[in-house]
Design an enzyme around this catalytic site. Structure first.
Site, PDB file in Angstrom:
ATOM      1  N   LYS A 147     -10.136  12.986   7.914  1.00  0.00           N
ATOM      2  CA  LYS A 147      -9.639  12.606   9.235  1.00  0.00           C
ATOM      3  C   LYS A 147      -9.577  13.827  10.143  1.00  0.00           C
ATOM      4  O   LYS A 147      -9.447  14.949   9.660  1.00  0.00           O
ATOM      5  CB  LYS A 147      -8.211  12.043   9.099  1.00  0.00           C
ATOM      6  N   ARG A 155      -7.849  -0.420   0.887  1.00  0.00           N
ATOM      7  CA  ARG A 155      -8.418  -1.643   0.293  1.00  0.00           C
ATOM      8  C   ARG A 155      -8.881  -1.391  -1.134  1.00  0.00           C
ATOM      9  O   ARG A 155      -8.931  -2.313  -1.947  1.00  0.00           O
ATOM     10  CB  ARG A 155      -9.543  -2.176   1.196  1.00  0.00           C
ATOM     11  N   LYS A 207       0.862  -1.181   0.000  1.00  0.00           N
ATOM     12  CA  LYS A 207       0.000   0.000   0.000  1.00  0.00           C
ATOM     13  C   LYS A 207       0.895   1.227   0.000  1.00  0.00           C
ATOM     14  O   LYS A 207       1.727   1.403   0.895  1.00  0.00           O
ATOM     15  CB  LYS A 207      -0.910  -0.006   1.238  1.00  0.00           C
TER      16      LYS A 207
HETATM   17  N1  BES Z   1      -4.271   4.557   6.814  1.00  0.00           N
HETATM   18  C1  BES Z   1      -5.424   4.335   7.602  1.00  0.00           C
HETATM   19  C2  BES Z   1      -5.197   3.332   8.727  1.00  0.00           C
HETATM   20  C3  BES Z   1      -4.379   3.824   9.891  1.00  0.00           C
HETATM   21  C4  BES Z   1      -4.940   4.676  10.827  1.00  0.00           C
HETATM   22  C5  BES Z   1      -3.116   3.359  10.071  1.00  0.00           C
HETATM   23  C6  BES Z   1      -4.177   5.084  11.909  1.00  0.00           C
HETATM   24  C7  BES Z   1      -2.369   3.735  11.169  1.00  0.00           C
HETATM   25  C8  BES Z   1      -2.903   4.599  12.080  1.00  0.00           C
HETATM   26  C9  BES Z   1      -6.552   3.788   6.726  1.00  0.00           C
HETATM   27  O1  BES Z   1      -6.590   4.254   5.437  1.00  0.00           O
HETATM   28  C10 BES Z   1      -7.833   4.169   7.373  1.00  0.00           C
HETATM   29  O2  BES Z   1      -8.091   5.322   7.462  1.00  0.00           O
HETATM   30  N2  BES Z   1      -8.611   3.182   7.789  1.00  0.00           N
HETATM   31  C11 BES Z   1      -9.851   3.423   8.425  1.00  0.00           C
HETATM   32  C12 BES Z   1     -10.829   2.383   7.943  1.00  0.00           C
HETATM   33  C13 BES Z   1     -12.270   2.630   8.351  1.00  0.00           C
HETATM   34  C14 BES Z   1     -12.757   3.903   7.727  1.00  0.00           C
HETATM   35  C15 BES Z   1     -13.104   1.459   7.919  1.00  0.00           C
HETATM   36  C16 BES Z   1      -9.663   3.317   9.933  1.00  0.00           C
HETATM   37  O3  BES Z   1      -8.855   2.505  10.383  1.00  0.00           O
HETATM   38  O4  BES Z   1     -10.265   4.097  10.645  1.00  0.00           O
HETATM   39 ZN    ZN Z   2      -4.805   4.830   4.641  1.00  0.00          ZN
HETATM   40 MN    MN Z   3      -7.666   6.069   5.253  1.00  0.00          MN
END
Ligand code: BES
Ligand code: ZN
Ligand code: MN
Length: 503
Positions: free
Chosen positions: A283, A357, A271
């Site tokens: 975010k 994903r 990724k």
């Molecule tokens: N890159 C993030 C995951 C992440 C968050 C890695 C904090 C390390 C620290 C990913 O793209 C993401 O935002 N995932 C979401 C998924 C959710 C929206 C289903 C998450 O983990 O909140």
């Molecule tokens: Zn991400």
């Molecule tokens: Mn994300």
């Protein structure tokens, strides 16, 4: 930095820092020599309790009479036998001790390490990796030299010699050192890439970095697909992530051909979200700067490719990088949008922050169609839920193949880059069913890492596939901040094991 291995007498070494592993039970010949030369100093320190027999405890003696070494760094080995967790502590103690010694050069005596549960050669590889990592620093964007900067250590480790008193297994030990050092080279690259800010590290920049890794290596070849080509192929899920950014998304492939021409490759898919704002599902601001690390999966793929080239393993491996920037914009994807993936499955994007994903699913299908892989392993900072489940020490592993999962767990244990398998049970799949499309891109809060894995598994039905969620292990936000270079050790170990099993 490339450590070296020599044979010689420890009590004759002119070095800025002589490192000794001290065990309570029995003194190795080299350690006994130093003990004698220093008037039984080691006996005094251990009986008095200055160096308690606790694995990884260190004692730095800034001046010692009787030996030519300028400093003596003692590392306690604790109880015998040296089990894996004890070896972790020795490596960490050695690294911390060398950092605090603030020397440019050191000599590490390996004689005191008998009684390990693992082979001595492997121990040497792990120690070599630790010292190179201890010498790491990222100062690209500091305008003053380190020496000029106050409150910082004045010297950085530039050279380490491992020393054995006898001539036994010199060649095998040097090979082990080269192995550990190749892993460290890969980790250094992964750390450097991860630490670069998002305004420098863009998808195009990552493509250039892949070119740099492949340069001057006849066994390596890089190909890059742009956003237009991906759109034309039907990779709408991938493009839905990058289209809101002014930076063009890229699918980067770097092929290493070390095996037979007709041999199916191992594909490592990383990724490579060079910055993850969350998109329209924006975010929160606090801590968002850490989302520059959202390309650490890609960084670990490039690091592994670099180590692979150094080790010249007889395997075919393709590093694939799904590189994109996830931004909010007038033309960005919106919650509720439905896209058709390269596999033909339609996806309802209910959260634009579950972007990893989306780029990975199309890359998986592209790999299946174009590479006919033996194995695909994707590596991704995929879910915050993974950090909640396993913290910062252990990555999450999911797989549709028990054999592959076992091999990865074994490689993780051996390389001390540990992972833990999570189930991909059918019951979790319901959470990502969509009322409007074939699948939706978020399963909500319960088992967030597993439902992300379930999503990917729907695009890996025809593949022998594993997924590593490295959200918790790829970087550190406390203590010494920055990218860790994980899981390069696990991946290189897996490839070494695979090369060995083949021959
Ligand atoms: N890159 C993030 C995951 C992440 C968050 C890695 C904090 C390390 C620290 C990913 O793209 C993401 O935002 N995932 C979401 C998924 C959710 C929206 C289903 C998450 O983990 O909140
Ligand atoms: Zn991400
Ligand atoms: Mn994300």
């Amino acid at each position: 930095m490339k450590p070296t291995l020599e044979s010689g007498a420890a009590d004759q070494q002119k070095t800025q820092c002589l490192v000794l592993f001290v065990s309570k039970e029995k003194q190795a010949p080299a350690v006994a020599q130093i003990n004698t030369a220093t008037g039984k100093l080691l006996d005094t320190l251990t009986t008095r309790g200055d160096l308690p027999p606790v694995a990884g405890k260190t004692l730095l003696l800034p001046a010692v009479t009787g030996i030519p070494a300028e400093r003596l760094l003692l590392v306690a080995t604790g109880e015998q036998p040296l089990t894996a967790p004890i070896i972790d502590k020795l490596c960490a103690g050695l690294a911390a001790g060398l950092k605090s010694a603030s020397v440019q050069e050191a000599t590490v005596v390996i004689d005191g390490l008998a009684g390990a549960e693992t082979e001595e050669t492997h121990l040497i590889a792990l120690l070599a990796r630790s010292v190179v990592n201890a010498s790491y620093c990222f100062r690209e964007y500091k305008s003053t030299q380190e020496e000029e900067q106050e409150n910082e250590q004045t010297s950085r480790l530039e050279q380490v010699t491992f020393l054995q008193s006898d001539q036994n297994n010199l060649e095998q030990n040097r090979q082990a050192l080269a192995e550990g050092s190749a892993v460290a080279t890969g980790m250094t690259l992964a750390r450097n890439l991860g630490n670069e800010p998002g305004n420098v590290c863009t998808p195009s920049w990552l493509a250039q970095q892949a070119q740099t890794v492949a340069q001057d290596n006849a066994r390596m070849e890089v190909k890059v697909l742009g956003e237009q080509e991906m759109q034309e192929l039907g990779m709408e899920a991938f493009v839905s992530v990058s289209k809101g950014s002014s930076q063009e998304g890229k699918l980067i492939s770097i092929r290493y051909s070390g095996g037979q021409t007709d041999e199916a490759p191992v594909v490592l898919l990383g990724k490579g979200i060079t910055f993850d704002t969350g998109g329209i599902s924006l975010k929160p601001g606090a801590g968002m700067e850490e989302m520059k690390y959202d390309m650490c999966g890609a960084a670990s793929v490039l690091g592994t490719m670099k180590a692979l080239a150094e080790l010249q393993l007889p395997l075919n491996v393709v590093g694939l990088i799904a590189a994109a920037e996830n931004m909010p914009a007038g033309n960005a994807s919106k919650p509720g949008d439905i896209v058709t993936s390269l596999s033909g499955q339609t996806i309802e994007i209910i959260n634009t922050d579950a972007e990893g994903r989306l780029v990975l699913c199309d890359a998986l299908t592209w790999a299946e169609q174009n590479l006919k892989p033996a194995v695909v392993i994707d590596i991704a900072t995929l879910t915050g839920a993974c950090v909640i489940a396993l913290g910062h020490h252990i990555s999450a592993l999911m797989s549709n193949d028990d054999n592959l999962a076992e091999q990865l767990v074994a490689a993780a244990e051996r390389s001390r880059d540990t992972t833990w398998r999570l189930p991909l049970d059918d019951r979790f799949q319901k959470q990502i069913d969509s009322p409007f499309a074939d699948v939706c891109n978020s399963g909500g809060r319960p088992a967030g890492s597993i439902t992300a894995g379930c999503f990917l598994s729907r695009f890996a039905r025809n593949l022998c596939w594993a997924h590593l969620d490295i959200a918790g292990v790829a970087w550190k936000s406390d203590g010494e901040k920055g990218a860790t270079g994980r899981p390069v050790p696990l991946l290189v170990q897996y490839l070494m094991d695979r090369a060995l099993a083949k021959h």
